[in-house]
Design an enzyme around this catalytic site. Structure first.
Site, short mmCIF file in Angstrom:
data_model
loop_
_atom_site.label_atom_id
_atom_site.label_comp_id
_atom_site.label_asym_id
_atom_site.label_seq_id
_atom_site.Cartn_x
_atom_site.Cartn_y
_atom_site.Cartn_z
CG LEU A 152 -2.10 1.01 1.11
CD1 LEU A 152 -3.17 0.54 0.14
CD2 LEU A 152 -2.73 1.25 2.49
NE ARG A 154 5.77 6.35 -5.17
CZ ARG A 154 7.05 6.33 -4.81
NH1 ARG A 154 7.58 7.36 -4.18
NH2 ARG A 154 7.82 5.28 -5.07
CB ILE A 155 0.98 2.00 -7.42
CG1 ILE A 155 1.88 2.86 -8.33
CG2 ILE A 155 0.04 1.13 -8.25
CD1 ILE A 155 2.89 2.09 -9.15
N GLY A 231 2.63 -5.45 -9.71
CA GLY A 231 3.87 -5.02 -9.03
C GLY A 231 5.10 -5.51 -9.79
NE ARG A 232 9.79 -4.45 -11.53
CZ ARG A 232 9.14 -3.39 -12.03
NH1 ARG A 232 7.85 -3.46 -12.28
NH2 ARG A 232 9.78 -2.28 -12.31
CG ASP A 256 0.99 -5.13 -16.52
OD1 ASP A 256 0.74 -5.24 -17.75
OD2 ASP A 256 1.71 -4.22 -16.06
CD GLU A 261 7.78 -8.49 -16.96
OE1 GLU A 261 8.27 -7.47 -17.46
OE2 GLU A 261 6.99 -8.47 -16.03
CG HIS A 279 5.82 -4.74 -17.56
ND1 HIS A 279 6.91 -5.21 -16.88
CD2 HIS A 279 5.53 -3.54 -16.99
CE1 HIS A 279 7.26 -4.35 -15.93
NE2 HIS A 279 6.43 -3.33 -15.98
CB VAL A 280 0.50 -2.67 -21.18
CG1 VAL A 280 1.12 -3.43 -22.32
CG2 VAL A 280 -0.71 -3.44 -20.61
P1 NAP Z 1 6.03 2.71 -3.23
O1 NAP Z 1 5.27 3.96 -3.05
O2 NAP Z 1 7.43 2.64 -2.76
O3 NAP Z 1 5.17 1.53 -2.55
C1 NAP Z 1 5.67 0.27 -2.31
C2 NAP Z 1 4.88 -0.34 -1.17
O4 NAP Z 1 5.28 -1.69 -1.01
C3 NAP Z 1 5.09 0.35 0.16
O5 NAP Z 1 3.86 0.54 0.78
C4 NAP Z 1 5.94 -0.62 0.96
O6 NAP Z 1 5.65 -0.53 2.35
C5 NAP Z 1 5.54 -1.96 0.37
N1 NAP Z 1 6.62 -2.94 0.48
C6 NAP Z 1 7.90 -2.81 0.09
N2 NAP Z 1 8.61 -3.92 0.37
C7 NAP Z 1 7.74 -4.76 0.97
C8 NAP Z 1 7.88 -6.05 1.53
N3 NAP Z 1 9.05 -6.70 1.53
N4 NAP Z 1 6.79 -6.64 2.06
C9 NAP Z 1 5.61 -5.99 2.08
N5 NAP Z 1 5.41 -4.74 1.58
C10 NAP Z 1 6.47 -4.14 1.04
O7 NAP Z 1 6.10 2.31 -4.76
P2 NAP Z 1 5.02 2.57 -5.91
O8 NAP Z 1 5.32 3.83 -6.61
O9 NAP Z 1 3.67 2.37 -5.32
O10 NAP Z 1 5.38 1.35 -6.89
C11 NAP Z 1 5.26 0.02 -6.43
C12 NAP Z 1 5.79 -0.97 -7.44
O11 NAP Z 1 4.90 -1.10 -8.53
C13 NAP Z 1 7.12 -0.59 -8.13
O12 NAP Z 1 8.23 -0.85 -7.30
C14 NAP Z 1 7.09 -1.44 -9.37
O13 NAP Z 1 7.69 -2.70 -9.13
C15 NAP Z 1 5.60 -1.65 -9.63
N6 NAP Z 1 5.19 -0.98 -10.87
C16 NAP Z 1 4.76 -1.74 -11.92
C17 NAP Z 1 4.34 -1.12 -13.09
C18 NAP Z 1 3.86 -1.91 -14.25
O14 NAP Z 1 4.00 -1.46 -15.38
N7 NAP Z 1 3.28 -3.08 -14.04
C19 NAP Z 1 4.38 0.28 -13.19
C20 NAP Z 1 4.81 1.01 -12.11
C21 NAP Z 1 5.21 0.37 -10.95
P3 NAP Z 1 6.74 -0.89 3.48
O15 NAP Z 1 8.01 -0.19 3.10
O16 NAP Z 1 6.13 -0.43 4.76
O17 NAP Z 1 6.89 -2.38 3.44
C1 8YV Z 2 7.67 0.43 -16.92
C2 8YV Z 2 7.40 -0.21 -14.45
O1 8YV Z 2 6.94 -0.33 -17.83
O2 8YV Z 2 7.71 1.91 -13.46
C3 8YV Z 2 7.85 0.69 -13.35
O3 8YV Z 2 8.32 0.15 -12.34
O4 8YV Z 2 7.44 -1.40 -14.32
C4 8YV Z 2 6.83 0.36 -15.68
O5 8YV Z 2 6.32 1.62 -15.52
C5 8YV Z 2 9.06 0.00 -16.97
O6 8YV Z 2 9.84 0.51 -15.96
C6 8YV Z 2 9.64 0.43 -18.32
O7 8YV Z 2 10.57 -0.46 -18.70
#
Ligand code: NAP
Ligand code: 8YV
Length: 323
Positions: A152, A154-155, A231-232, A256, A261, A279-280
């Protein structure tokens, strides 16, 4: 500083607009489609900045002796060895915030698609099967679902706000409880999975989350369970997930992101109860352009001797030699 004299290495063609602007602003060298070692020793020695997406290892850093900053295109920088960068006095930046709402939108789209089989019902129409019979009634519904969010941040929070608007309950698991939300907190992921029937992963990759969603967690989610991962891929044990989808341990999954990948296991592709996206989640032109803007702003600030806009935690203390 004359930015045009600063050599910046681009390792992947992550966004054409960003690449064009980088080329206008800096002296751009490219290792797109080839290893960094393919550049000559002289070229590698010139490189002071790197614009990267995905993997960037300690060995990559050592191949670039004058590297000062790695600007990662993406908020999740688990592919970049940020600890190794900090040890070498190299700054790492990422692209938070500008993609949050887009990714949350995609997460909800993926959830609804998974539960209500939108992709499959469209295939039914396009294949001309509607006149023979209507698409089946979906065994799953969003109504009454109890949603758990792993990560929980930003996203995750942007997803929670949308889920709330859909009238569903929300619980979450982070390592630390947030003081600014009243959603039910579970200090343990298995306990969260037991309390909900819909688990949305919005946590980062990396050591601390590898395989966190394992066979036990999937079993706790239960036979009506739906797993959404934006997430990942590494956060979910893909082998355990395939088994759980096959034997009815959970009902469905919307993914996603994947472990390796762009490889997606054929077993997942063959499963009718999985919705799979390449992954979009952030992949609209506007959002990708905004992410590219952050990459360029970080590089420009750094070589103008200013603090980077979005340094990652591990390298926040790295000093700027251009200041
Ligand atoms: P963020 O604001 O740093 O949020 C990450 C959250 O995960 C925090 O609430 C954190 O809380 C929690 N967390 C971290 N490590 C953890 C663990 N070991 N166990 C449980 N909770 C944990 O990051 P965000 O901007 O929301 O982005 C989150 C992730 O989304 C990115 O790192 C990326 O991998 C993924 N993402 C994917 C896409 C896509 O295209 N599919 C796009 C953008 C981002 P605590 O620190 O309290 O644990
Ligand atoms: C992108 C992402 O697709 O921001 C991230 O963590 O997974 C995605 O927004 C990726 O980083 C671009 O390669």
């Amino acid at each position: 500083m004359d930015l045009k004299s600063v050599a910046v290495l681009v390792t992947r063609d992550f966004n054409p607009d960003t690449l064009a602007e980088l080329q206008e602003t800096f002296d751009v060298l490219s290792s797109i489609g080839q290893p960094i070692d393919a550049l000559s020793r002289e070229e590698r020695a010139r490189v002071r900045g790197a614009a990267v997406a995905g993997r960037f290892t300690a060995a990559n850093m050592d191949a670039l002796p004058n590297l000062e900053i790695i600007a990662h295109f993406g908020v999740g920088y688990d592919g970049v060895d940020a600890g190794a960068a900090a040890e070498r006095g190299i700054m790492v930046t990422n692209t938070p915030d500008v993609l949050t709402e887009e990714v949350a939108d995609t997460a909800l789209g993926l959830l609804i698609n998974t539960v209500r089989e939108l992709s499959a019902s469209e295939v039914h129409l396009r294949q001309g099967r509607w006149p023979e019979r209507p698409y089946r009634l979906t065994p799953l519904t969003l109504r009454g679902r109890r949603v758990g969010i792993l990560g929980l941040g930003r996203i995750g929070l942007a997803i929670a706000k949308r889920v709330e608007a859909f009238g569903l309950t929300i619980a979450y698991h982070n390592r630390s409880q947030r003081s600014d939300v009243s959603y039910e907190y579970h200090p343990d992921l298995k306990s969260l999975a037991s309390a909900v029937d819909t688990l949305i992963v919005a946590a980062p990759g990396g050591e601390s989350t590898i395989g966190a969603v394992n066979a036990e967690v999937l079993k706790a989610l239960g036979p009506d369970g739906v797993l959404i991962n934006i997430g990942r891929g590494t956060v979910v044990d893909e082998t355990a997930l395939i088994a759980a989808l096959k034997d009815g341990t959970i009902a469905a999954a919307g993914l996603d992101v994947f472990e390796r990948e762009p490889h997606v296991p054929q077993e997942l592709i063959d499963l009718p109860n999985a919705v799979l996206l390449p992954h979009v989640a952030s992949a609209s032109r506007g959002t990708r352009r905004a992410m590219g803007r952050v990459v360029i702003d970080n590089l420009t600030a750094w070589f103008d001797g200013k603090p980077p806009v979005t340094p990652v935690t591990e390298t926040a203390g790295v000093a700027n030699p251009n200041a």
